[in-house]
Design a protein around this motif. Structure first.
Motif, short mmCIF file in Angstrom:
data_model
loop_
_atom_site.label_atom_id
_atom_site.label_comp_id
_atom_site.label_asym_id
_atom_site.label_seq_id
_atom_site.Cartn_x
_atom_site.Cartn_y
_atom_site.Cartn_z
N ILE A 194 0.22 -1.13 -0.26
CA ILE A 194 0.14 0.00 -0.24
C ILE A 194 0.88 1.21 0.15
O ILE A 194 0.77 2.12 -0.47
CB ILE A 194 -1.15 -0.17 1.63
CG1 ILE A 194 -1.76 -1.22 1.66
CG2 ILE A 194 -2.05 1.25 2.08
CD1 ILE A 194 -3.20 -1.22 0.72
N LYS B 36 0.60 4.87 -3.12
CA LYS B 36 0.77 5.44 -2.59
C LYS B 36 1.58 6.36 -2.92
O LYS B 36 1.28 7.55 -3.33
CB LYS B 36 0.90 5.83 -1.31
CG LYS B 36 -0.88 5.61 -0.72
CD LYS B 36 -2.03 5.40 0.66
CE LYS B 36 -2.33 5.88 1.20
NZ LYS B 36 -2.91 5.60 2.69
N PRO C 127 -2.46 -7.13 -21.86
CA PRO C 127 -3.82 -6.63 -21.84
C PRO C 127 -4.87 -6.72 -21.35
O PRO C 127 -6.28 -6.48 -21.64
CB PRO C 127 -3.57 -7.41 -23.57
CG PRO C 127 -2.53 -8.74 -22.54
CD PRO C 127 -1.59 -7.47 -22.23
N LEU C 128 -4.92 -7.50 -20.72
CA LEU C 128 -5.69 -8.34 -20.12
C LEU C 128 -6.88 -6.90 -19.02
O LEU C 128 -8.13 -6.75 -18.41
CB LEU C 128 -5.21 -8.85 -18.65
CG LEU C 128 -6.40 -9.69 -18.42
CD1 LEU C 128 -6.81 -10.71 -19.36
CD2 LEU C 128 -5.53 -10.66 -17.03
N CYS C 129 -5.69 -6.10 -18.61
CA CYS C 129 -6.38 -4.88 -17.37
C CYS C 129 -6.17 -3.48 -18.01
O CYS C 129 -6.76 -2.62 -17.04
CB CYS C 129 -5.93 -4.98 -16.12
SG CYS C 129 -4.24 -5.33 -15.93
N GLY C 130 -4.60 -3.53 -18.89
CA GLY C 130 -5.02 -1.95 -19.38
C GLY C 130 -3.25 -1.64 -18.76
O GLY C 130 -3.31 -0.62 -18.67
N ASP C 131 -2.90 -2.10 -17.45
CA ASP C 131 -1.85 -1.34 -17.22
C ASP C 131 -0.53 -1.40 -18.10
O ASP C 131 -0.18 -2.23 -18.99
CB ASP C 131 -1.03 -2.60 -16.01
CG ASP C 131 -1.89 -2.80 -14.53
OD1 ASP C 131 -2.48 -2.42 -14.49
OD2 ASP C 131 -1.39 -3.60 -14.37
N GLN D 274 1.11 3.65 -15.95
CA GLN D 274 -0.32 3.31 -14.81
C GLN D 274 -0.77 1.93 -14.80
O GLN D 274 -0.49 1.09 -16.28
CB GLN D 274 -1.48 4.03 -15.62
CG GLN D 274 -1.79 3.95 -16.67
CD GLN D 274 -2.30 4.96 -17.29
OE1 GLN D 274 -3.22 6.29 -16.29
NE2 GLN D 274 -3.16 5.07 -18.73
N GLY D 275 -1.06 1.48 -13.59
CA GLY D 275 -1.13 0.31 -13.25
C GLY D 275 -1.95 0.02 -11.92
O GLY D 275 -2.20 0.97 -10.49
N CYS D 276 -2.06 -1.10 -11.34
CA CYS D 276 -3.50 -1.16 -10.56
C CYS D 276 -1.89 -1.12 -9.20
O CYS D 276 -0.37 -1.08 -9.70
CB CYS D 276 -2.94 -2.75 -10.39
SG CYS D 276 -2.24 -3.45 -10.85
N SER D 277 -2.13 -1.70 -7.71
CA SER D 277 -1.44 -1.56 -6.61
C SER D 277 -0.39 -2.87 -6.63
O SER D 277 0.94 -2.22 -6.50
CB SER D 277 -2.76 -1.83 -5.40
OG SER D 277 -1.82 -2.08 -4.37
N ILE D 278 -0.78 -3.71 -7.18
CA ILE D 278 -0.02 -4.50 -6.98
C ILE D 278 1.08 -4.19 -8.04
O ILE D 278 2.88 -4.38 -8.20
CB ILE D 278 -1.04 -6.31 -7.31
CG1 ILE D 278 -1.25 -6.29 -6.53
CG2 ILE D 278 0.56 -6.77 -7.65
CD1 ILE D 278 -0.96 -6.50 -5.02
N CYS E 153 0.15 -8.77 -12.87
CA CYS E 153 0.39 -7.40 -12.17
C CYS E 153 1.70 -7.53 -11.46
O CYS E 153 2.52 -6.32 -11.98
CB CYS E 153 -0.44 -6.94 -11.44
SG CYS E 153 -2.43 -7.16 -11.90
#
Lengths: 151, 404
Positions: A13, A17, A37-41, A63-67, A129
């Motif tokens: 986390i 941040k 391509p799965l999630c757009g990262d 840009q991507g998810c937290s992981i 990810c």
């Protein structure tokens, strides 16, 4: 059963941040883009590798998810000052950790604090990810000229 | 409409995920299947399994009868003129590829234009891009506004005698927008263009009368309307289908084959080469009967209630930005949450038993328009309840707190 807390540890986390080494590295000797391509990262990594194959500096943006963000952030911290040969060892160890059986312990001697990401193996849709940044650095070092993909 | 009765029709809903009751809010990706559809498929494999259109034995006759009866059910459901116009495919994607390849190959040249909207699913973008690459034709895009509504003035400007085909999604899977296809079809016909409607997302939520709409090509999938995966339909005007070359060659699409030449079969068989998904088609027919028994007036009323309830909650949820706020929309709540990536939301909600979709929804240009990499999407169906919407927002609070 793994809980959410095993995946979203405080360290993760924190790096989400406030990602470390975030931004463009200019000049740099190697760079590459990576996509999931799965999630757009989307990820772009920049490396400065000297004549002795030592990674002097490394940064990332995207840009991507937290992981994926935390994984890239942690990776840049650990790669600074390491040799390309070191990177290859760590790449394998990281990949093994993310795809290992539940009972296997991560190789903490090689991975150090990257072991915090071991929880992803319990979340199959999230493994890519965590590994995207490693694939992207690999493709930058190999000068593949093609964006790295997690597929 | 009794929700408890409807929920009892869907065996899959009665399970727990990570110790929580399953809250299935990914209906825009695929809907769950009622027992009657499962039973119809099972009955086919247990009692009637055999190949169609060729055997003279009893099983084959029964299978053929049920397969063709499903074609009539589907014709009636969409009010197509004739069962000759009802072609079974693997789904919407294959239906659109069939049109782009067969009709497009015969009718599109280098000075022609194909018009699609900014909110198309990749399946109504890529086949046309491929056709344009082959022919040199131009692909143009009808823009949309911030709410996710098409710019109809721009549409009128884009239409010209060069426009040969207009591809429009009836309802956007990423935004929930319902497009004014009746007027758009009329306008397209005024310049002599043909229209393809992608009905994949809309077909389970509102009645579609293809003759009243005067649709040239209509594509949809069974699995988004309580039917099985891997089967869908292309419904097209008979005169267009008659003039089109076959899409695939093989068994069942021929009358006579010699090494010198082949005489193609009559419609609709001309476009159904090979052994089709017989069980899937039978299940598809059963799913449409299920929808008809409930009736679209009850379905629309209930689904609107549910969307309104969810939308109100979304509007008062701190940090939530809705993506897609068209006046005319249905069943889709697409959003981003400050500080939490949609992919993380998907994982966190799953652990609370709540299934949503996180990603680009196979509509990357929509993501580019809103400058987001992905959205989280909760999508509703007739079996969802207000309590499930509450569970969604409770889980969202948990996610927000984790990243606070």
């Amino acid at each position: 059963m793994f809980s959410l807390g095993d995946l979203y540890k405080e360290v993760i986390i924190d790096h989400t941040k406030a990602p470390r080494n975030f931004g463009k590295l200019e000049p740099c000797s190697h760079d590459a883009e990576g996509f999931n391509p799965l999630c757009g990262d989307q990820l772009h990594v920049y490396l400065q590798i000297d004549d002795n194959n030592i990674i002097e500096d490394v940064k990332f943006e995207g840009q991507g998810c937290s992981i994926s963000t935390a994984s890239a952030s942690l990776m840049t911290q650990i790669l600074k000052g390491k040799s390309v040969a070191n990177f290859n060892t760590m790449f394998s160890a990281f990949h093994d950790m993310a795809t290992a059986d539940m009972d296997d312990k991560p190789d903490e001697d090689v991975l150090g604090k990257l072991a915090v990401l071991a929880g992803v193996k319990e979340f199959p849709s999230r493994i890519k990810c965590a590994t995207l940044c490693w694939h992207t650095v690999k493709s930058a070092i190999e000068d593949a000229g093609q964006p790295a993909k997690t597929e | 409409m009794n929700i408890d009765n409807i929920r009892n029709d869907f065996p899959i809903l009665h399970q727990e995920v990570f110790g929580h009751p399953l809250v299935y809010l990914d209906n825009a990706a695929t809907t769950q299947k009622p027992q009657c559809v499962i039973d119809a498929i099972r009955q086919y494999y247990e009692k009637d399994n055999s190949n169609i259109h060729r055997g003279v034995h009893s099983l084959s006759e029964r299978a053929t009868k049920d397969y063709e009866a499903a074609r009539e059910t589907i014709r009636n459901f969409f009010n197509a003129k004739s069962t000759k116009e009802v072609i079974f495919t693997r789904g919407t994607t294959e239906s659109i590829n069939l049109v782009a390849s067969s009709w497009g190959g015969a009718n599109i040249g280098k000075d022609d234009e194909i018009l699609i909207t900014h909110m198309e699913h990749h399946s109504n973008i890529v086949p046309w891009q491929m056709l344009c690459e082959r022919t040199g034709a131009k692909l143009k895009v009808i823009p949309m506004n911030e709410a996710g509504e098409l710019d109809l003035a721009a549409y009128a400007e884009l239409l010209s005698e060069r426009t040969k085909l207009v591809g429009i999604v009836h309802m956007s899977n990423a935004l929930g927008t319902i497009n004014p296809i009746a007027d758009m079809i009329k306008q397209a016909h005024q310049v002599g263009a043909r229209v393809l409607i992608d009905g994949a997302q809309a077909a389970a939520h509102m009645a579609t009368d293809l003759q009243a709409l005067d649709v040239d090509f209509y594509a949809t999938s069974a699995h988004k309307m309580y039917g099985p995966t891997g089967v869908g339909v292309l419904i097209a005007k008979e005169e267009l289908l008659n003039a089109m070359p076959p899409y695939q060659g093989g068994g069942d699409m021929i009358l006579m084959v010699t090494f010198e030449r082949t005489q193609y079969n009559e419609l609709p068989h001309k476009f159904e080469a090979g052994t089709p998904n017989i069980a899937g088609v039978i299940g598809f027919g059963e799913a449409l009967k299920y929808i008809s028994n409930i009736g679209f007036s009850a379905i629309e009323k209930r689904e609107k209630e549910l969307l309104d309830y969810a939308t109100k909650k979304a509007q008062s949820f701190a940090g939530l930005r809705q993506i897609g706020t068209a006046k005319d929309k249905a069943c889709v709540l697409s959003f981003v949450l400050d500080g939490v990536h949609p992919h993380d939301l998907g994982t966190i909600l799953d652990r609370e038993g709540v299934a949503i979709r996180a990603g680009h929804h196979c509509a990357m240009p929509v993501m580019q328009f809103y400058k987001v990499p992905a959205t989280a999407r909760a999508s509703f169906s007739i079996y969802n309840t207000e309590a499930e919407v509450d569970a969604l927002f409770t889980a969202l609070e948990k996610a927000r707190d984790m990243f606070a």
